[in-house]
Design a protein around this motif. Structure first.
Motif, PDB file in Angstrom:
ATOM      1  N   LEU A 210       0.973  -1.320   0.060  1.00  0.00           N
ATOM      2  CA  LEU A 210      -0.194  -0.014  -0.171  1.00  0.00           C
ATOM      3  C   LEU A 210       0.849   1.201   0.202  1.00  0.00           C
ATOM      4  O   LEU A 210       2.030   1.268   0.621  1.00  0.00           O
ATOM      5  CB  LEU A 210      -0.901  -0.117   1.302  1.00  0.00           C
ATOM      6  CG  LEU A 210      -1.958  -0.932   1.652  1.00  0.00           C
ATOM      7  CD1 LEU A 210      -2.884  -0.455   2.774  1.00  0.00           C
ATOM      8  CD2 LEU A 210      -2.645  -1.406   0.261  1.00  0.00           C
ATOM      9  N   GLU A 211       0.232   2.310  -0.716  1.00  0.00           N
ATOM     10  CA  GLU A 211       0.845   3.643  -0.592  1.00  0.00           C
ATOM     11  C   GLU A 211      -0.010   4.564  -0.646  1.00  0.00           C
ATOM     12  O   GLU A 211      -0.908   4.527  -1.520  1.00  0.00           O
ATOM     13  CB  GLU A 211       1.916   3.731  -1.576  1.00  0.00           C
ATOM     14  CG  GLU A 211       2.754   5.004  -1.441  1.00  0.00           C
ATOM     15  CD  GLU A 211       3.671   5.274  -2.661  1.00  0.00           C
ATOM     16  OE1 GLU A 211       4.689   6.250  -2.633  1.00  0.00           O
ATOM     17  OE2 GLU A 211       3.185   4.903  -3.725  1.00  0.00           O
ATOM     18  N   ARG A 212      -0.072   5.658   0.277  1.00  0.00           N
ATOM     19  CA  ARG A 212      -1.005   6.845   0.355  1.00  0.00           C
ATOM     20  C   ARG A 212      -2.415   6.254   0.047  1.00  0.00           C
ATOM     21  O   ARG A 212      -3.226   6.878  -0.808  1.00  0.00           O
ATOM     22  CB  ARG A 212      -0.570   7.817  -0.804  1.00  0.00           C
ATOM     23  CG  ARG A 212       0.421   8.685  -0.317  1.00  0.00           C
ATOM     24  CD  ARG A 212       1.012   9.603  -1.089  1.00  0.00           C
ATOM     25  NE  ARG A 212       2.021   9.057  -1.932  1.00  0.00           N
ATOM     26  CZ  ARG A 212       2.800   9.530  -2.999  1.00  0.00           C
ATOM     27  NH1 ARG A 212       2.141  10.589  -3.341  1.00  0.00           N
ATOM     28  NH2 ARG A 212       3.408   8.897  -3.800  1.00  0.00           N
ATOM     29  N   GLY A 213      -3.016   5.145   0.778  1.00  0.00           N
ATOM     30  CA  GLY A 213      -4.272   4.739   0.930  1.00  0.00           C
ATOM     31  C   GLY A 213      -4.670   3.957  -0.454  1.00  0.00           C
ATOM     32  O   GLY A 213      -5.719   3.853  -0.792  1.00  0.00           O
ATOM     33  N   GLN A 214      -3.756   3.487  -1.229  1.00  0.00           N
ATOM     34  CA  GLN A 214      -4.085   2.706  -2.494  1.00  0.00           C
ATOM     35  C   GLN A 214      -3.047   1.560  -2.462  1.00  0.00           C
ATOM     36  O   GLN A 214      -2.155   1.548  -2.147  1.00  0.00           O
ATOM     37  CB  GLN A 214      -3.974   3.626  -3.781  1.00  0.00           C
ATOM     38  CG  GLN A 214      -4.923   4.886  -3.850  1.00  0.00           C
ATOM     39  CD  GLN A 214      -4.582   5.728  -5.152  1.00  0.00           C
ATOM     40  OE1 GLN A 214      -3.583   5.575  -5.775  1.00  0.00           O
ATOM     41  NE2 GLN A 214      -5.881   6.198  -5.430  1.00  0.00           N
ATOM     42  N   VAL A 215      -3.698   0.643  -3.376  1.00  0.00           N
ATOM     43  CA  VAL A 215      -2.691  -0.593  -3.787  1.00  0.00           C
ATOM     44  C   VAL A 215      -1.651  -0.272  -4.775  1.00  0.00           C
ATOM     45  O   VAL A 215      -2.281   0.055  -5.789  1.00  0.00           O
ATOM     46  CB  VAL A 215      -3.639  -1.931  -4.141  1.00  0.00           C
ATOM     47  CG1 VAL A 215      -2.675  -3.068  -4.499  1.00  0.00           C
ATOM     48  CG2 VAL A 215      -4.563  -2.217  -2.881  1.00  0.00           C
TER      49      VAL A 215
END
Lengths: 265, 292
Positions: A210-215
């Motif tokens: 995950l990064e900044r609320g996304q996959v």
């Protein structure tokens, strides 16, 4: 490939901001899926959205095809989703036995509780050995095991585990991961969040970054472990990397960018 | 220094302490369960005192008897207040709860002032001044009854907490709210009921307060400081701690007023607070727990 849990374009957060920004993720039955990512990526928030501690502002959460996004934590628990929270969560001044019994709080029949307790004590001998001690008197690793035991009281269909190794010394950490691996071998479906990416991915069937609320990435645990771009995500340089490689615009919060093929190969 | 006087002060302090314990226990309960510092708790005590007063003055119902009316009514009022005003607090509960409960207290004061006026009143039963003597110590019946009532209600509360499913869910919520939620405890329901119980205890405390003191709708200001200090000394969320701290503090106060002067007695709360916070910052019964 059967997805037991489907999160579709979820937005969730506290106060004015969103931590999850259009997150889409499927968790397959009988597998251990491990979420990794830098601090603030939204890993623990995913678990809170699934267990009902936080309701998504937008998007869908489905468990076995049924929408659970607006359900209370209790209703979600009754569906068979149990969360082992981050940090120490035992009721410290109650005994180990009382703690584990409380895991079966939603069971209505006393006999059923006692029977589950027997099964759980066989699976986790420490519960029997330390039954009468207060939970607070156990070491950190022992407490984590009792937390697993408490979660097993409901024989969960999906087990959510939030940062189980946090605050534990390396030797004890091993024990916790071994236990997770055993639960996985018994065919449990587990969604694990782990700050210690290597340890988590090593035991995972499916790894998700995950990064900044996304996959950002999804693949087999081993593939993710070997993927050089994971390091870049942890360093916070992946945005530039991705723009250059894929010539894609920076995430706007509406689209989900997955740079790896969906699902475990 | 008169030994008999000292003994008398100790006994009086003990009995009065039991009455204060009744009032403070509700405050400890709401803090423990909800992380809500209910500065309006003493306004509920005064509301309870007025209910008992009105029932006594107009219907001639003895304040100990009318508890079967005032306690259930205050229980419902407490639950209603919690559901209307406190349940919606999600973040920074400790801070915001002070503001919200302060507003609730002002509202209660306003309502009482409108319906009951602002003159000082007292529940004056015909046995108000009766007393008996034992071992040279003069004991006023009301103090003894008050203490016994306090001990009885505290005992019932302890039974409720230890022996019932609701008690288990309440204790679990006190120890770790999030973990309680995750094992399927409806913490919103537990909180509302706990607030109701606290309000019912306040009603009982109020009946006794109204027999021992003159009061008007603004009397809650006098009371809240003492109650807050008691729960700090008792370890904040410990109901048992609050009760025992009340006994200690009020005995200390009464003894001090005899051996030095009543002027000093008013300071005794703060002196004890300072000493305890230096020696044992978590209070008599405080448990250092990690927040989830």
């Amino acid at each position: 490939m059967t997805a037991i849990l489907e999160i579709d374009n979820a937005f969730a957060g506290y106060g004015g901001g969103n931590i999850l920004r259009g997150l889409t993720l499927n968790v397959e039955a009988g597998k251990l899926t491990c979420l990794v990512g830098p601090n603030g990526a939204g890993k623990s928030t995913v678990l809170k959205v699934v267990s009902g501690l936080l309701h998504p502002r937008k998007g869908e959460v489905r468990f076995q095809g049924q929408s659970i996004g607006k359900m209370s934590p209790r209703a979600i628990l009754m569906q068979g989703i149990v969360q082992v929270p981050q940090d120490r969560s035992l009721f410290s001044t109650m005994t180990v036995r009382e703690n584990v019994l409380l895991g079966g709080f939603t069971l209505s029949h006393h006999a059923e509780k006692e029977q589950r307790l027997e099964e759980v004590m066989t699976r986790f001998p420490i519960v029997r050995e330390r039954a009468k001690d207060t939970a607070g008197s156990l070491s950190g690793g022992q407490q984590k095991l009792v937390e697993f035991a408490r979660a097993m009281m409901l024989d969960p269909k999906l087990l959510l585990v939030d940062e189980p190794s946090m605050g534990l010394e390396p030797r004890v950490r091993r024990l916790v991961f071994d236990t997770l691996q055993e639960l996985r071998a018994e065919g449990r479906t587990i969604l694990l969040v782990e700050q210690n990416a290597r340890s988590g991915l090593e035991i995972a069937d499916v790894g998700v970054v995950l990064e900044r609320g996304q996959v950002r990435l999804k693949g087999s645990g081993a593939d993710i472990l070997a993927d050089p771009s994971v390091g870049a995500i942890y360093m916070g340089t992946s945005g530039r990397l991705k723009t250059r490689v894929q010539d894609a615009p920076a995430p706007t919060g509406n689209d989900v960018i997955e740079s790896a093929p969906d699902g475990a190969s | 220094m008169n030994g008999g006087l000292l003994l008398g002060a100790s006994v009086l302090g003990l009995l009065l302490g039991g009455i204060y314990g009744l009032m403070a226990s509700g405050l400890a309960l709401t803090f423990g369960v909800m992380r809500v510092i209910n500065v309006g708790h003493s306004a509920l005590v005064i509301a309870g005192a007025y209910m008992s007063y009105e029932l006594f003055a107009h219907l001639h119902i003895d304040p100990f008897v009318s508890l079967v009316i005032t306690m259930p009514v205050m229980f419902l009022i407490g639950m209603g207040l919690e559901m209307a005003f406190l349940q919606h607090l999600r973040e920074d509960r400790e801070q915001f709860s002070v503001l919200v409960t302060w507003a609730i207290a002002l509202g209660v004061e306003g309502v009482l002032g409108y319906f009951c006026g602002t003159d000082l009143v007292q529940i004056s039963t015909n046995y108000a001044n009766s007393s008996f003597s034992i071992g040279g110590v003069q004991i006023v019946y009301i103090y003894l009854y008050g203490f016994l009532l306090g001990a009885l209600l505290m005992g019932l509360l302890a039974l409720l907490l230890r022996r019932t499913t609701f008690g288990w869910s309440l204790r679990a919520t006190v120890l770790n709210r999030q973990a309680a939620q995750l094992i399927g405890i409806d913490v919103a329901k537990v909180s509302a009921i706990a607030f109701g119980i606290a309000a019912a205890m306040a009603a009982a405390g109020g009946a006794l307060y109204g027999m021992l003191n003159t009061f008007n709708p603004g009397s809650w200001y006098d009371l809240i400081g003492d109650l807050l200090i008691i729960i700090v000394l008792g370890g904040f969320s410990s109901v048992r701690g609050a009760f025992i701290a009340s006994l200690v503090v009020i005995m200390f106060q009464e003894i001090l007023s005899v051996i030095i002067s009543p002027t000093w007695a008013d300071w005794s709360f703060f002196m004890l607070l300072a000493i305890v916070l230096i020696v044992r910052p978590s209070g008599f019964f405080g448990v250092k727990t990690r927040e989830a």
